[in-house]
Design a protein around this motif. Sequence first.
Motif, short mmCIF file in Angstrom:
data_model
loop_
_atom_site.label_atom_id
_atom_site.label_comp_id
_atom_site.label_asym_id
_atom_site.label_seq_id
_atom_site.Cartn_x
_atom_site.Cartn_y
_atom_site.Cartn_z
N ARG A 178 55.36 28.47 20.81
CA ARG A 178 55.22 28.71 22.24
C ARG A 178 55.62 30.13 22.63
O ARG A 178 55.02 30.75 23.50
CB ARG A 178 56.11 27.70 22.98
N GLU B 222 49.91 28.28 20.19
CA GLU B 222 51.22 27.64 20.29
C GLU B 222 51.50 26.75 19.07
O GLU B 222 52.60 26.78 18.51
CB GLU B 222 51.28 26.80 21.58
N VAL C 61 52.86 32.81 22.84
CA VAL C 61 52.05 32.83 24.06
C VAL C 61 52.83 33.49 25.20
O VAL C 61 52.29 34.32 25.93
CB VAL C 61 51.64 31.39 24.45
N ALA D 169 45.22 28.91 23.93
CA ALA D 169 46.68 29.06 23.98
C ALA D 169 47.37 27.91 23.25
O ALA D 169 48.40 28.11 22.58
CB ALA D 169 47.15 29.13 25.44
N MET D 170 46.81 26.72 23.34
CA MET D 170 47.36 25.56 22.62
C MET D 170 47.28 25.78 21.12
O MET D 170 48.22 25.48 20.38
CB MET D 170 46.59 24.30 23.00
N SER E 143 49.06 26.57 28.03
CA SER E 143 48.37 25.77 27.02
C SER E 143 47.87 24.45 27.59
O SER E 143 48.26 24.03 28.69
CB SER E 143 49.32 25.49 25.85
N ASP E 144 47.02 23.78 26.83
CA ASP E 144 46.53 22.46 27.23
C ASP E 144 47.68 21.52 27.57
O ASP E 144 47.62 20.78 28.55
CB ASP E 144 45.70 21.84 26.09
N PRO F 86 43.31 27.66 28.11
CA PRO F 86 44.34 26.68 27.73
C PRO F 86 44.15 26.12 26.32
O PRO F 86 45.14 25.88 25.60
CB PRO F 86 44.18 25.58 28.78
#
Length: 279
Positions: free
Chosen positions: A78, A73, A81, A69-70, A184-185, A66
Amino acid sequence: MMTPELRAKLLAGLKDGSIVPYLGPGVLADVRSVASGAPIPADSDSLIIAMNDGKPMAPKLMYEFPRAAMNVELKRGRSTVTRFLNRTYGETQWTRGAVHDWLQAIRPGYVIDINRDTQLQDSYAGVPHTLVVGIARIGGTDFRYKLYAWDGSAYARVEHIDTTQPILFKPMGTPRPEAVYIASDADYVDFITELMGGFSIPPEVKELRKGKQYLLMGMRLNRDTERMVMADIIWSSAQPAGWVFIPAPTEKEKRYCRKIGLEIIDGDVFDFIGADVAA
Protein backbone atom coordinates in the motif's frame (compact mmCIF):
# COMPACT_ATOMS: atom_id res chain seq x y z
CA MET A 1 -27.13 23.31 -25.10
CA MET A 2 -25.65 26.31 -23.30
CA THR A 3 -27.90 29.35 -23.71
CA PRO A 4 -27.28 32.79 -22.17
CA GLU A 5 -30.24 32.11 -19.86
CA LEU A 6 -28.82 28.77 -18.65
CA ARG A 7 -25.38 30.29 -18.18
CA ALA A 8 -26.85 33.08 -16.04
CA LYS A 9 -28.88 30.54 -14.03
CA LEU A 10 -25.82 28.35 -13.36
CA LEU A 11 -23.65 31.28 -12.30
CA ALA A 12 -26.35 32.64 -9.99
CA GLY A 13 -26.90 29.21 -8.43
CA LEU A 14 -23.19 28.64 -7.85
CA LYS A 15 -22.94 32.02 -6.13
CA ASP A 16 -26.01 31.62 -3.91
CA GLY A 17 -25.28 28.01 -2.98
CA SER A 18 -28.31 26.36 -4.58
CA ILE A 19 -26.03 24.72 -7.19
CA VAL A 20 -23.00 22.78 -5.96
CA PRO A 21 -19.85 22.42 -8.12
CA TYR A 22 -18.70 18.80 -8.50
CA LEU A 23 -15.15 18.69 -9.89
CA GLY A 24 -13.75 15.83 -11.93
CA PRO A 25 -10.32 15.27 -13.55
CA GLY A 26 -11.05 17.45 -16.58
CA VAL A 27 -10.90 20.66 -14.53
CA LEU A 28 -7.13 20.07 -14.32
CA ALA A 29 -6.66 19.76 -18.10
CA ASP A 30 -4.62 22.98 -18.29
CA VAL A 31 -2.40 22.27 -15.26
CA ARG A 32 1.30 21.67 -15.95
CA SER A 33 4.41 20.85 -13.96
CA VAL A 34 6.31 24.04 -13.16
CA ALA A 35 9.61 22.20 -13.68
CA SER A 36 8.95 20.11 -16.81
CA GLY A 37 5.76 21.45 -18.38
CA ALA A 38 4.24 17.95 -18.31
CA PRO A 39 0.48 17.77 -17.69
CA ILE A 40 -0.71 16.77 -14.24
CA PRO A 41 -1.88 13.14 -14.17
CA ALA A 42 -5.54 13.43 -13.20
CA ASP A 43 -7.68 11.08 -15.27
CA SER A 44 -7.56 7.31 -15.00
CA ASP A 45 -5.22 6.53 -17.90
CA SER A 46 -2.67 9.24 -17.09
CA LEU A 47 -2.59 8.23 -13.42
CA ILE A 48 -1.95 4.58 -14.30
CA ILE A 49 0.84 5.48 -16.74
CA ALA A 50 2.45 7.88 -14.23
CA MET A 51 2.28 5.25 -11.48
CA ASN A 52 3.95 2.73 -13.84
CA ASP A 53 6.96 4.95 -14.64
CA GLY A 54 5.50 6.36 -17.83
CA LYS A 55 4.46 3.04 -19.38
CA PRO A 56 0.98 1.58 -19.88
CA MET A 57 0.07 -1.46 -17.81
CA ALA A 58 -1.67 -4.64 -19.04
CA PRO A 59 -4.99 -3.91 -20.84
CA LYS A 60 -7.11 -5.39 -18.03
CA LEU A 61 -5.35 -3.06 -15.54
CA MET A 62 -5.68 -0.03 -17.82
CA TYR A 63 -9.46 -0.31 -17.47
CA GLU A 64 -9.56 1.86 -14.35
CA PHE A 65 -7.07 3.43 -11.93
CA PRO A 66 -8.48 1.64 -8.83
CA ARG A 67 -7.83 -1.71 -10.50
CA ALA A 68 -4.26 -0.75 -11.39
CA ALA A 69 -3.65 0.66 -7.89
CA MET A 70 -4.94 -2.59 -6.37
CA ASN A 71 -2.45 -4.55 -8.49
CA VAL A 72 0.43 -2.33 -7.32
CA GLU A 73 -0.75 -2.56 -3.71
CA LEU A 74 -0.85 -6.37 -3.82
CA LYS A 75 2.58 -6.64 -5.46
CA ARG A 76 4.52 -3.85 -3.76
CA GLY A 77 2.43 -2.75 -0.80
CA ARG A 78 0.00 0.00 0.00
CA SER A 79 2.83 2.42 0.82
CA THR A 80 3.95 2.32 -2.84
CA VAL A 81 0.62 3.75 -3.98
CA THR A 82 0.62 6.37 -1.21
CA ARG A 83 4.19 7.44 -2.05
CA PHE A 84 3.22 7.84 -5.71
CA LEU A 85 0.21 10.01 -4.86
CA ASN A 86 2.26 12.07 -2.38
CA ARG A 87 4.99 12.61 -4.95
CA THR A 88 2.42 13.57 -7.60
CA TYR A 89 0.13 15.83 -5.59
CA GLY A 90 2.08 16.82 -2.50
CA GLU A 91 5.66 17.27 -3.67
CA THR A 92 5.42 18.43 -7.31
CA GLN A 93 4.78 22.09 -8.07
CA TRP A 94 1.97 22.67 -10.55
CA THR A 95 0.65 25.70 -12.39
CA ARG A 96 -2.73 27.02 -11.31
CA GLY A 97 -5.77 25.73 -13.18
CA ALA A 98 -8.16 28.24 -14.78
CA VAL A 99 -11.20 26.54 -13.21
CA HIS A 100 -9.68 26.87 -9.74
CA ASP A 101 -8.86 30.55 -10.29
CA TRP A 102 -12.46 31.07 -11.45
CA LEU A 103 -13.83 29.18 -8.41
CA GLN A 104 -11.62 31.20 -6.09
CA ALA A 105 -13.34 34.36 -7.31
CA ILE A 106 -16.81 32.89 -6.61
CA ARG A 107 -15.93 30.85 -3.48
CA PRO A 108 -19.06 28.64 -3.34
CA GLY A 109 -20.06 27.56 0.17
CA TYR A 110 -19.89 23.84 -0.64
CA VAL A 111 -17.64 22.20 -3.24
CA ILE A 112 -17.09 18.51 -4.05
CA ASP A 113 -13.75 17.63 -5.65
CA ILE A 114 -12.95 14.01 -6.58
CA ASN A 115 -9.39 14.91 -7.59
CA ARG A 116 -6.54 14.33 -5.13
CA ASP A 117 -4.57 17.54 -5.72
CA THR A 118 -4.54 20.60 -3.44
CA GLN A 119 -5.65 23.38 -5.80
CA LEU A 120 -9.14 23.64 -4.29
CA GLN A 121 -7.64 23.98 -0.81
CA ASP A 122 -5.27 26.65 -2.13
CA SER A 123 -8.29 28.56 -3.51
CA TYR A 124 -9.74 28.73 0.01
CA ALA A 125 -6.47 29.36 1.86
CA GLY A 126 -7.54 32.92 2.63
CA VAL A 127 -10.79 31.97 4.39
CA PRO A 128 -11.61 29.68 7.33
CA HIS A 129 -13.28 26.50 6.07
CA THR A 130 -13.88 22.85 6.88
CA LEU A 131 -12.16 20.13 4.86
CA VAL A 132 -13.91 16.75 4.66
CA VAL A 133 -11.56 13.96 3.50
CA GLY A 134 -12.68 10.45 2.60
CA ILE A 135 -10.93 7.52 4.30
CA ALA A 136 -11.13 3.75 3.89
CA ARG A 137 -9.99 0.56 5.62
CA ILE A 138 -9.15 2.33 8.86
CA GLY A 139 -10.01 0.65 12.16
CA GLY A 140 -11.38 2.24 15.30
CA THR A 141 -14.14 4.26 13.64
CA ASP A 142 -17.49 3.59 12.00
CA PHE A 143 -17.07 6.61 9.77
CA ARG A 144 -15.27 6.98 6.46
CA TYR A 145 -14.21 10.60 6.67
CA LYS A 146 -11.99 12.94 8.63
CA LEU A 147 -12.80 16.58 9.36
CA TYR A 148 -10.28 19.42 9.51
CA ALA A 149 -10.92 23.08 10.29
CA TRP A 150 -8.72 25.69 8.56
CA ASP A 151 -8.28 28.89 10.59
CA GLY A 152 -6.38 30.80 7.91
CA SER A 153 -2.96 29.40 8.78
CA ALA A 154 -3.27 25.70 9.71
CA TYR A 155 -5.62 22.71 9.75
CA ALA A 156 -6.75 21.09 12.99
CA ARG A 157 -8.81 17.93 13.44
CA VAL A 158 -12.40 18.59 14.52
CA GLU A 159 -15.45 16.47 15.26
CA HIS A 160 -18.13 18.77 13.83
CA ILE A 161 -18.57 21.13 10.90
CA ASP A 162 -19.15 24.86 11.26
CA THR A 163 -21.82 25.27 8.57
CA THR A 164 -21.41 29.06 8.55
CA GLN A 165 -18.07 28.53 6.77
CA PRO A 166 -17.31 26.95 3.37
CA ILE A 167 -17.13 23.15 3.20
CA LEU A 168 -14.66 21.43 0.87
CA PHE A 169 -15.41 17.73 0.35
CA LYS A 170 -12.54 15.69 -1.09
CA PRO A 171 -13.86 12.11 -0.99
CA MET A 172 -10.85 10.59 -2.78
CA GLY A 173 -8.30 12.26 -0.50
CA THR A 174 -5.52 14.83 -0.49
CA PRO A 175 -1.89 15.03 0.69
CA ARG A 176 -2.73 17.92 3.02
CA PRO A 177 -2.87 18.18 6.02
CA GLU A 178 -2.09 14.44 6.12
CA ALA A 179 -1.79 12.02 3.23
CA VAL A 180 -5.09 10.13 3.04
CA TYR A 181 -6.35 8.58 -0.20
CA ILE A 182 -9.06 6.38 -1.67
CA ALA A 183 -7.14 4.72 -4.50
CA SER A 184 -7.34 0.93 -4.86
CA ASP A 185 -10.34 -1.29 -5.54
CA ALA A 186 -10.35 -2.34 -1.88
CA ASP A 187 -10.49 1.32 -0.79
CA TYR A 188 -13.41 2.03 -3.11
CA VAL A 189 -15.35 -1.08 -2.06
CA ASP A 190 -15.06 -0.06 1.60
CA PHE A 191 -15.79 3.62 0.98
CA ILE A 192 -18.77 3.03 -1.34
CA THR A 193 -20.26 0.36 0.95
CA GLU A 194 -20.19 2.81 3.86
CA LEU A 195 -21.31 5.65 1.56
CA MET A 196 -24.43 3.63 0.71
CA GLY A 197 -24.92 2.98 4.43
CA GLY A 198 -24.59 6.68 5.24
CA PHE A 199 -21.24 6.54 7.06
CA SER A 200 -19.07 8.33 4.49
CA ILE A 201 -20.80 11.72 4.69
CA PRO A 202 -20.93 13.93 7.81
CA PRO A 203 -24.44 14.59 9.22
CA GLU A 204 -24.08 18.34 8.64
CA VAL A 205 -23.45 17.70 4.93
CA LYS A 206 -26.39 15.30 4.70
CA GLU A 207 -28.60 18.10 5.98
CA LEU A 208 -26.98 20.79 3.84
CA ARG A 209 -27.29 18.84 0.58
CA LYS A 210 -31.07 18.37 0.71
CA GLY A 211 -32.68 19.85 -2.38
CA LYS A 212 -29.42 21.07 -3.93
CA GLN A 213 -28.63 20.87 -7.62
CA TYR A 214 -25.18 20.06 -8.98
CA LEU A 215 -22.96 21.18 -11.81
CA LEU A 216 -20.55 18.41 -12.78
CA MET A 217 -17.41 19.83 -14.36
CA GLY A 218 -14.56 17.97 -16.01
CA MET A 219 -16.19 14.58 -15.59
CA ARG A 220 -17.26 11.88 -18.02
CA LEU A 221 -19.92 9.48 -16.79
CA ASN A 222 -18.76 6.24 -18.40
CA ARG A 223 -16.98 4.73 -15.36
CA ASP A 224 -19.05 2.70 -12.91
CA THR A 225 -16.91 3.51 -9.87
CA GLU A 226 -17.06 7.29 -10.34
CA ARG A 227 -20.78 7.08 -11.10
CA MET A 228 -21.50 5.13 -7.90
CA VAL A 229 -19.58 7.64 -5.76
CA MET A 230 -21.29 10.58 -7.44
CA ALA A 231 -24.82 9.15 -7.22
CA ASP A 232 -24.50 8.60 -3.47
CA ILE A 233 -22.85 11.95 -2.74
CA ILE A 234 -25.64 13.86 -4.52
CA TRP A 235 -28.36 11.77 -2.85
CA SER A 236 -31.47 13.80 -1.82
CA SER A 237 -30.78 16.37 -4.53
CA ALA A 238 -33.51 18.38 -6.18
CA GLN A 239 -35.11 16.99 -9.34
CA PRO A 240 -33.72 17.45 -11.86
CA ALA A 241 -30.42 16.82 -10.07
CA GLY A 242 -28.44 19.27 -12.18
CA TRP A 243 -26.16 19.53 -15.19
CA VAL A 244 -22.98 17.94 -16.53
CA PHE A 245 -20.55 19.17 -19.18
CA ILE A 246 -19.90 16.27 -21.59
CA PRO A 247 -18.53 17.07 -25.05
CA ALA A 248 -19.92 14.52 -27.56
CA PRO A 249 -21.68 12.32 -24.97
CA THR A 250 -21.98 8.57 -25.63
CA GLU A 251 -25.31 6.74 -25.65
CA LYS A 252 -24.36 5.11 -22.34
CA GLU A 253 -23.78 8.54 -20.79
CA LYS A 254 -27.06 9.86 -22.21
CA ARG A 255 -29.03 6.92 -20.76
CA TYR A 256 -27.38 7.27 -17.37
CA CYS A 257 -28.00 11.01 -17.17
CA ARG A 258 -31.66 10.56 -18.07
CA LYS A 259 -31.96 7.95 -15.35
CA ILE A 260 -30.58 10.13 -12.54
CA GLY A 261 -31.87 13.49 -13.71
CA LEU A 262 -28.76 15.23 -15.05
CA GLU A 263 -29.04 17.49 -18.09
CA ILE A 264 -26.08 17.10 -20.45
CA ILE A 265 -24.47 20.29 -21.74
CA ASP A 266 -22.60 19.26 -24.89
CA GLY A 267 -19.60 21.45 -24.23
CA ASP A 268 -16.60 22.13 -22.09
CA VAL A 269 -16.20 23.70 -18.65
CA PHE A 270 -13.47 25.96 -20.06
CA ASP A 271 -15.93 27.40 -22.58
CA PHE A 272 -18.36 28.02 -19.72
CA ILE A 273 -15.84 29.98 -17.65
CA GLY A 274 -14.47 31.78 -20.69
CA ALA A 275 -10.96 30.32 -20.52
CA ASP A 276 -9.01 29.65 -23.70
CA VAL A 277 -7.46 26.27 -22.91
CA ALA A 278 -5.76 23.81 -25.22
CA ALA A 279 -6.43 20.69 -23.18
